[in-house]
Structure formats: C-alpha cells, structure tokens
Design a protein around this motif. Structure first.
Motif, short mmCIF file in Angstrom:
data_model
loop_
_atom_site.label_atom_id
_atom_site.label_comp_id
_atom_site.label_asym_id
_atom_site.label_seq_id
_atom_site.Cartn_x
_atom_site.Cartn_y
_atom_site.Cartn_z
N GLY A 243 0.65 -1.41 -0.17
CA GLY A 243 -0.27 -0.05 -0.26
C GLY A 243 0.90 1.11 -0.14
N THR A 244 1.92 1.79 0.77
CA THR A 244 2.90 2.22 1.51
C THR A 244 3.83 2.47 -0.64
OG1 THR A 244 2.98 2.03 3.21
CG2 THR A 244 4.71 3.67 1.88
N LEU A 245 3.93 1.71 -0.99
CA LEU A 245 5.00 1.73 -2.21
C LEU A 245 4.07 2.22 -3.07
CD1 LEU A 245 7.14 -1.85 -1.37
CD2 LEU A 245 7.60 1.19 -1.31
N ILE A 246 2.97 0.96 -3.25
CA ILE A 246 2.11 1.51 -4.68
C ILE A 246 1.71 3.44 -4.93
CG2 ILE A 246 -0.34 1.46 -5.58
CD1 ILE A 246 -0.49 -1.79 -4.94
N ARG A 247 1.10 4.03 -4.06
CA ARG A 247 0.86 5.73 -3.10
C ARG A 247 2.07 5.80 -3.38
NH1 ARG A 247 -2.25 2.93 1.27
NH2 ARG A 247 -0.85 3.49 2.36
N ALA A 248 2.97 6.15 -3.07
CA ALA A 248 4.13 6.43 -3.55
C ALA A 248 4.07 6.36 -4.59
CB ALA A 248 5.26 5.86 -2.63
N VAL A 249 4.41 5.84 -5.62
CA VAL A 249 4.30 5.78 -7.17
C VAL A 249 3.07 6.80 -7.43
CG1 VAL A 249 3.89 4.58 -9.34
CG2 VAL A 249 5.49 3.08 -7.63
N ILE A 250 2.53 6.22 -7.17
CA ILE A 250 0.73 7.18 -7.87
C ILE A 250 1.47 8.25 -7.65
CG2 ILE A 250 -1.22 7.84 -7.74
CD1 ILE A 250 -1.86 4.54 -6.69
N ALA A 251 1.54 8.68 -5.78
CA ALA A 251 1.57 10.75 -5.61
C ALA A 251 3.08 10.94 -6.40
CB ALA A 251 2.55 10.29 -5.03
N THR A 252 4.36 10.61 -6.56
CA THR A 252 5.48 10.91 -7.50
C THR A 252 4.85 11.09 -8.97
OG1 THR A 252 6.58 9.69 -6.05
CG2 THR A 252 7.31 10.63 -8.37
N THR A 253 4.16 10.38 -9.53
CA THR A 253 3.53 10.51 -11.00
C THR A 253 3.05 11.15 -11.54
OG1 THR A 253 4.13 7.68 -10.79
CG2 THR A 253 2.98 9.25 -12.60
N SER A 254 1.95 11.17 -10.28
CA SER A 254 0.99 12.58 -10.50
C SER A 254 1.18 13.90 -10.45
CB SER A 254 -0.23 12.45 -10.12
OG SER A 254 -0.98 11.45 -9.90
N ALA A 255 2.51 14.18 -9.90
CA ALA A 255 3.10 15.13 -9.32
C ALA A 255 4.25 15.74 -10.52
CB ALA A 255 3.79 15.56 -7.70
N THR A 256 4.70 14.70 -10.88
CA THR A 256 5.13 15.33 -11.89
C THR A 256 5.53 14.41 -13.49
OG1 THR A 256 6.85 12.74 -11.81
CG2 THR A 256 7.09 14.33 -10.02
N GLY A 257 4.81 13.39 -13.59
CA GLY A 257 4.15 13.19 -14.75
C GLY A 257 5.57 11.86 -15.37
N ILE A 258 6.35 11.41 -14.48
CA ILE A 258 7.53 10.78 -14.74
C ILE A 258 7.22 9.65 -13.79
CG2 ILE A 258 9.71 9.88 -14.65
CD1 ILE A 258 10.26 13.01 -14.92
N VAL A 259 7.01 7.94 -14.15
CA VAL A 259 6.29 7.44 -13.74
C VAL A 259 7.78 7.16 -12.58
CG1 VAL A 259 6.58 4.92 -13.29
CG2 VAL A 259 5.47 5.88 -15.42
N GLY A 260 7.03 6.87 -11.18
CA GLY A 260 8.57 6.70 -10.27
C GLY A 260 8.41 7.02 -9.02
N MET A 261 9.33 7.38 -7.86
CA MET A 261 8.72 6.93 -6.79
C MET A 261 9.67 8.17 -5.83
SD MET A 261 8.85 4.12 -4.22
CE MET A 261 8.16 2.93 -4.81
N ASP A 262 9.30 8.74 -4.82
CA ASP A 262 9.94 9.90 -4.25
C ASP A 262 11.04 9.29 -3.46
OD1 ASP A 262 9.02 9.54 -1.11
OD2 ASP A 262 7.72 8.65 -2.11
N GLN A 263 12.30 9.84 -3.26
CA GLN A 263 14.13 9.30 -2.79
C GLN A 263 13.53 8.51 -1.13
OE1 GLN A 263 15.83 9.68 -5.13
NE2 GLN A 263 17.38 8.11 -3.12
N PRO A 264 12.75 8.90 -0.14
CA PRO A 264 12.74 8.00 0.83
C PRO A 264 11.89 7.01 0.81
CG PRO A 264 12.37 10.79 1.06
CD PRO A 264 12.94 10.38 -0.29
N THR A 265 11.11 6.73 -0.15
CA THR A 265 10.58 5.94 0.02
C THR A 265 11.73 4.98 -0.58
OG1 THR A 265 8.36 6.95 0.26
CG2 THR A 265 8.21 4.57 -0.74
N ALA A 266 11.99 5.35 -2.23
CA ALA A 266 12.73 4.22 -2.86
C ALA A 266 13.80 4.16 -2.25
CB ALA A 266 12.85 5.12 -4.20
N GLU A 267 14.12 4.55 -1.32
CA GLU A 267 15.40 4.07 -0.67
C GLU A 267 15.24 2.97 0.25
OE1 GLU A 267 16.87 6.82 1.46
OE2 GLU A 267 18.25 7.90 -0.03
#
Length: 360
Positions: A243-267
């Motif tokens: 749940g945490t990881l899915i929401r992180a990808v959705i939030a980052t992708t929606s904010a930037t247009g790039i399919v990705g994840m914020d740095q802290p969650t990606a780490e």
C-alpha cells in the motif's frame, strides 16, 4: 445439478435466479468503439490508447467486443506459457501451499500495476497484459535458468526478451505489450510506454514484499530480523508495504509526470531488496538450489542436442537445433524437468531440490 431457471415474465431469458430483481438500465451492448472513445477521454496525456486491432506483426481485424489490449490480456491468460508459471519457481522449488510460484507472482504484479495505472490515468488493460505476461519467458528454477541457458545462446538468455520473442510469439500480441514484457527488468532498456514503466515498478514492489513474507512464513527469517530502515517507512506486513509503495508511485507520477517514486520511499524499497538478497536469495540453501538447477538444465540441453529424436515432434526440424532445444527445456515446469533428469540422465531424486523452509 439443478437445471436453468426461466424468467417467468414471458421474456424467455434463461437466468440462475428466477426471483432476482437485479437489472441493468441498458438498451444495447456497450461496443468496443464506445469504450475506446470513453477511454480516450479518461486517460491522461501520454497514456497508451487502444485503437482498433492494435499494432501487430500480423494484421488482424478488430475484435467486436474487446479492445486490442484486452485481447492481448486474454490471449496471455489462455496461453500455455502462462499456465506453466504455476509449476515454475519464484524463490523456492516445490513451494509450500503458502509460498509463491511464478504464476501467483504474476497475478500480484498485475494487482499492483493496475492499482498504479488507475491512480495515474494510464491504460489499465495494457498494464495488466504486460504484467501477466512479464515472466512467461522464465525457465525452470527461476533466474537460475538464465545462467544455465546463457552458455548455449550467442545472445545469452534473458527471460524478458525471451518471453516476448519466443514463449509468447505465437499470440501475435500488440507491439506495446511485447515491448513492456521484453523490457520490464530494470537492467534492460527502458520500456517505450508509461504502462511498461509502471509494470517495472510493480514487479520490484511485488517481489520484494512478497518474497519477504514467504521467507518469514518459512521461518528463514523473523520479523525482528528486518531492520528499522525498512520497517520504519514501509512496515513489515505485506499489505502495509504494498500500500505504501503503490501510493508513493501514484503520488510521484501524478506530481511530476514521470513514473517514479520519491527518494525516501525508493531508498526504503532498495533497502528491502538488499536485505532480501543478503538473507534470502544468496543464503547457502538458495545458492545450493540454484547450482543444482543450473547443472541439471545444462545436462538436459546437452542431452537433447545429442538426441534430437527425443524432442517432441513440434520442436524438431528447426535449422537451429540448439535454439529449439533451449526453447523446449525453457518451457518445462520444475517438476517435469526433474522427471526428465531422473528418466533421461539417471539423476538420483535425492540430488534434486526439495524446497526451502519445509517443515521448519
């Protein structure tokens, strides 16, 4: 077994429950064209639209009901390569009832990927097709088969391209579906669609989280072994991590247009993956299992090259005998490969992997 019940109002409609009051307010079937038009309005810019029959190696007429990517998804689900994933290793050979196979992994990747696709406005049907087909190129024994078959092919053996170009080749899938399957691994060139990028993230999210859960259930590790750099941001339960990881990808992708994840969650995800490699994938029992699979698969390939008459009829006659043999052996389930090793190579069953964590 009870027979069909007939609608009592004189409509002649066959239905399972004559007393049902559930009805749809509909005058005609919802056509493929209508759903394609609705999809075109719903999806975000940059998402892949379904159009007619899709781009395929062999031209086809559009399906009356399904979009091109829905058609791909259905073809993959009904394919032999997909069904055989039920008998192929995810992490352990001969898993217990609660441990993953390649099939359950593919289904979990599809769930994670479609959740992300819905959240960012990408094509759910293309995402699902790529996710369900992404591991169809795997041989017996999981990633050990790649090392085993590398020795026999000039280009090496990579399960992504092999799935797209060999295992699923006869399905005539759309080029976008094949591209996503071929390039889902992080070590490969990037996929050409956002849906392919989503599946790349979903694959890593799914296997990192569910392999940890399998290892805990098998008592290979305990929850207290998982470091706080992982449990702090992600938790330890599968539902919390995914749940945490899915929401992180959705939030980052929606904010930037790039399919990705914020740095802290990606780490945190990277830390989870490192932990799995250190404590699960490269533990002595796992390495022993992999070495046995590699030796067995290489011996099977060598045997069939020396005895091509033992190949099934549909694998004979190809000018490239080695490729035909690798195709045949790569398509085997773990259990069938073991049976062939015993029957054709004289392997003692005691040498074969019997699972990890059983009875622990």
């Amino acid at each position: 077994m009870s027979g069909h019940r007939i609608e009592s109002e004189g409509t002649g409609v066959v239905r399972p429950h004559a007393d049902s009051m559930v009805r749809l307010d509909i005058a005609e079937p919802v056509s493929r064209e209508a759903r394609e038009a609705a999809e075109a309005q719903l999806l975000r810019g940059g998402a892949t639209r379904a159009r007619g029959a899709g781009e395929r190696a062999r031209a086809e007429l559009p399906d009356p009901e399904r979009t091109c990517f829905e058609r791909d998804r259905d073809r993959i689900i009904h394919s032999t390569a997909f069904r055989r994933l039920a008998g192929k290793t995810q992490v352990v050979v001969f898993p217990t009832d609660h441990q993953r196979t390649r099939l359950t992994h593919a289904l979990e990747v599809a769930q994670v990927a479609t959740s992300i696709a819905r959240g960012v406005g990408a094509s759910v049907s293309l995402t699902e097709a790529i996710a369900l087909g992404h591991d169809c190129g795997h041989g017996p024994g999981g990633h050990a088969s790649e090392e085993a078959f590398d020795a026999f092919l000039p280009e090496g053996f990579d399960h992504g391209p092999w799935g797209a170009q060999v295992a699923l080749a006869d399905l005539n899938l759309c080029v976008q579906t094949l591209d996503g399957i071929a390039h889902h691994s992080w070590s490969s060139p990037a996929p050409s669609t956002v849906e392919g990028e989503i599946v790349s993230w979903a694959d890593r999210i799914a296997y990192c989280a569910h392999d940890l859960e399998d290892a805990i259930r098998a008592r290979i590790i305990t929850e207290t072994d998982v470091p706080s750099t992982i449990t702090g941001p992600l938790g330890v339960a599968l539902r919390n991590q995914t749940g945490t990881l899915i929401r992180a990808v959705i939030a980052t992708t929606s904010a930037t247009g790039i399919v990705g994840m914020d740095q802290p969650t990606a780490e945190a995800l990277a830390a989870l993956r490192r932990f799995n490699y250190e404590r699960i994938y490269t533990r002595p029992e796992s390495l022993d299992q992999a070495h046995t699979m590699i030796e067995m698969l290489r011996q099977l390939v060598s045997y069939y090259v020396g005895h091509p008459e033992k190949l099934p009829a549909d694998h004979r006659g190809d000018e490239d005998l080695m490729r035909s043999v690798v195709t045949y052996v790569a398509g085997m389930t773990d259990r069938f490969a073991f049976e062939c090793a015993e029957r054709l190579l004289g392997w003692d069953p005691a040498r074969l992997p019997c699972g990890i964590g059983h009875g622990a």
